[in-house]
Structures are given as C-alpha cells and as structure tokens.
Design an enzyme around this catalytic site. Structure first.
Site, PDB file in Angstrom:
ATOM      1  N   TYR A   1       0.830  -1.204   0.000  1.00 12.00           N
ATOM      2  CA  TYR A   1       0.000   0.000   0.000  1.00 12.00           C
ATOM      3  C   TYR A   1       0.869   1.260   0.000  1.00 12.00           C
ATOM      4  O   TYR A   1       1.562   1.558   0.981  1.00 12.00           O
ATOM      5  CB  TYR A   1      -0.954   0.010   1.207  1.00 12.00           C
ATOM      6  CG  TYR A   1      -1.914  -1.174   1.235  1.00 12.00           C
ATOM      7  CD1 TYR A   1      -2.162  -1.942   0.107  1.00 12.00           C
ATOM      8  CD2 TYR A   1      -2.579  -1.524   2.408  1.00 12.00           C
ATOM      9  CE1 TYR A   1      -3.036  -3.021   0.133  1.00 12.00           C
ATOM     10  CE2 TYR A   1      -3.457  -2.610   2.447  1.00 12.00           C
ATOM     11  CZ  TYR A   1      -3.668  -3.344   1.295  1.00 12.00           C
ATOM     12  OH  TYR A   1      -4.522  -4.422   1.318  1.00 12.00           O
TER      13      TYR A   1
ATOM     14  N   HIS B   1       0.024 -11.928   0.816  1.00 15.30           N
ATOM     15  CA  HIS B   1      -1.012 -11.081   0.200  1.00 15.30           C
ATOM     16  C   HIS B   1      -1.826 -11.841  -0.853  1.00 15.30           C
ATOM     17  O   HIS B   1      -3.029 -11.683  -0.941  1.00 15.30           O
ATOM     18  CB  HIS B   1      -0.339  -9.846  -0.414  1.00 15.30           C
ATOM     19  CG  HIS B   1      -1.201  -8.635  -0.439  1.00 15.30           C
ATOM     20  ND1 HIS B   1      -0.727  -7.373  -0.292  1.00 15.30           N
ATOM     21  CD2 HIS B   1      -2.527  -8.481  -0.611  1.00 15.30           C
ATOM     22  CE1 HIS B   1      -1.707  -6.495  -0.369  1.00 15.30           C
ATOM     23  NE2 HIS B   1      -2.818  -7.152  -0.570  1.00 15.30           N
TER      24      HIS B   1
END
Ligand code: NDP
Length: 278
Positions: free
Chosen positions: A53, A111
């Site tokens: 992010y 992820h």
C-alpha cells in the site's frame, strides 16, 4: 465491540480498519490519522496494512496513528508474493516493522499466491513466528483448493486467517470457502466490505434498510459482512465521520425481513464460484 476468537484463543474485533490508499495524499495526513484514531477509540482496534500500500506509505501513516498506544492495537501487515521467498519474506517483514515503528506484528499475511512454493513461504513465516517478529500468520485471496494445498505443506495448518473479498455483491465464499474454514477454526477477514468503489452503498435496498434503522448504508453493509460467526471486516474510511458511521455496523442486528430483502437483491450463491479478488 463484538469480538471473534482466533484458533489460538486471541480475541479480535468484528470490525477493524483498512488502510489501502491511505497515506497517498487523497486526504490530508491529519484527517487520515484522525480517522484511524477515531476507529481505535471506537473499538475497531485491528489495523490492516501491507508493504504494497503506497509502497510503504500506508504503514508509515499507521505508525503515526498508533504511536503511544501499541498495546491497544492488533496490527496486520502483508508480504507481496514477489517477496515471499524464504529470505525475501524475512527481509520484507523487517522492513515493515521499521516503517510501523514496532518490533512485532500481531498477524502477517501472504497477500496472494505467486510463484514461490507455499512450503518455502510457510518456512519463512514459521521462522518469523519463532523469532517473535510476528505473533501468528495467515494468507489472503486463497480459495478452497489453495487452502487445501496449504494444509498439506509442513507447518501449513498454523494458518489462522484468510483475508478475502466479501461483500453483498461478492457472496461466493458463502458456498464452500466459509464452511471449509469454519470446520478448521480459520477466521475470515472480509476485505472491501463496502464494495470498494462506493457503488454498493447507493443500492436502493441498502438505503431503505439503513433508513429504517436510522444508520448509514455503510453500517448495513458491515452488519451483513460480519453477521457470520467466523467473519470480521476491515472497511477503509478516510474521515472520522465515515469511521463513526461504520462502527455502528458492528452493533447493528439485521432482522429477518432485512435479511430476506438483502437475499432478494443480492442472491446467495447456489453453486461454486471461483474466489474473486481486487
Ligand atoms: P471498502 O469496501 O472498505 O471501501 C472503501 C471506500 O468506501 C472508500 O472510498 C471510502 O471513502 C468509502 N467509505 C468508507 N466508509 C464510508 C461511509 N461510512 N459512507 C460512505 N462511504 C464510505 O474498500 P477497500 O478496497 O479499501 O477494502 C478495505 C480494506 O481491505 C483495504 O483498505 C485493505 O486494508 C483491505 N484490502 C485487502 C485486499 C487484499 O488483497 N488482501 C484487497 C483490497 C482491500 P473515504 O475514504 O472517503 O472514507
């Protein structure tokens, strides 16, 4: 705040805080930090971030928001599949710890699946847990076949969480993934529980239910997403006002009529659908 139990007995809140696209200048830093602090104050004490992010910008923002109150927060970050080799995972975790200004993550997730064999990533995650750099680990975007493969590698059954796309428009996991995880005590973290881009919150059925209960459509979407015992959700909100609305979702109970209206507008799956991801 309502809580769920992980396999190891640790309690986590039914609602946490997503942070994708935070720390990237969409809103002022002050407003975003205030939004996260408001959430923690309201009991949304699980904070979800990732090295991906903003290439670390989200983790740095989270560090600012939780400064001085590390013990109140259950901190989650994620390793990119491209970093998920044995050495790469350890290095990525250490970098995340630095950006988060802490010495331990409460939960570390892969992820999504990439090219590195699962056994190698699990070895690295187990090592990080042994060294105390992470308290436990899990995965994200794993469908049933991925979970089964994970259980077959050495140490794979230490996985406590699978973080997946789940909201009214994406109910596929109800068919097979949730029952599979329920049997094994693996908790689901529902990502994009508000539908990610805002369109879901405009739906007339959601708006009607919200009006009846005197809450926002977002609270209804979150009451839905967290209604199953093994599922918690991590909405992202960039303002304190949005966070306050979202917190109400955990306290709200949908009636039989509400559920029937939602099922009619967003039918539950009647067959296997491959897991979607954003
Ligand atoms: P969400 O479903 O949480 O929706 C976020 C959007 O909803 C933002 O535009 C936000 O606007 C808006 N919003 C929030 N609260 C309200 C409200 N009360 N009323 C109206 N609008 C509102 O989407 P995300 O995709 O961000 O998912 C949540 C989190 O899940 C991510 O932030 C991330 O942490 C995680 N995630 C994980 C993935 C994975 O692969 N593991 C993939 C995607 C997400 P505003 O910011 O203006 O408040």
């Amino acid at each position: 705040m309502r809580t769920l139990r992980l396999k190891d007995g640790t309690a986590i809140p039914a609602l946490g805080l997503g942070t994708w696209m935070m720390g990237e200048g969409r809103r002022s830093r002050r407003e975003e930090v205030a939004a996260l602090k408001t959430g923690i104050d309201a009991g949304m004490t699980l904070v979800d971030t990732a090295e991906m992010y903003g290439s670390g910008a989200s983790e740095e923002l989270v560090a600012e928001a939780i400064a001085g109150r590390p013990d109140e927060v259950f901190l989650v970050s994620k390793v990119l599949p491209s970093n998920a080799s044995r050495r790469g995972t350890v290095r990525a975790c250490e970098e995340s710890l630095k950006r988060l200004r802490t010495d331990r993550l409460d939960l570390y997730l892969l992820h999504w699946r990439g090219g590195v064999p699962l056994a190698e990533t699990v070895e690295a995650l187990s090592l990080l847990a042994e060294e105390g750099k992470i308290a436990r680990w899990g995965v994200s975007n794993f469908d049933v076949d991925d979970m089964e493969e994970l259980m077959s590698v050495p140490g794979g059954n230490a996985c406590v969480v699978n973080q997946v796309l789940y909201n009214l428009e994406e109910r596929g996991p109800e068919f097979d993934l949730f029952p599979w995880q329920d049997e094994r005590g693996i908790v689901t973290m529902a990502y994009s529980p508000l539908g990610h881009d805002g369109a879901l919150l405009e739906h007339p059925v959601l708006r009607q239910i919200a009006e009846r209960h005197g809450v926002s459509p977002a609270a209804v979407a979150l009451a839905f997403a967290t209604a199953r015992p093994g599922v918690m959700a991590i909405p992202k909100a960039g303002s304190a006002a949005h966070v306050e609305e979202n917190a109400k979702g955990a306290a709200m109970e949908l009636s039989g009529d509400d559920r029937a209206a939602l099922d009619a507008a967003f039918p539950p799956p009647s067959r296997k659908r491959p897991l979607s991801m954003i």
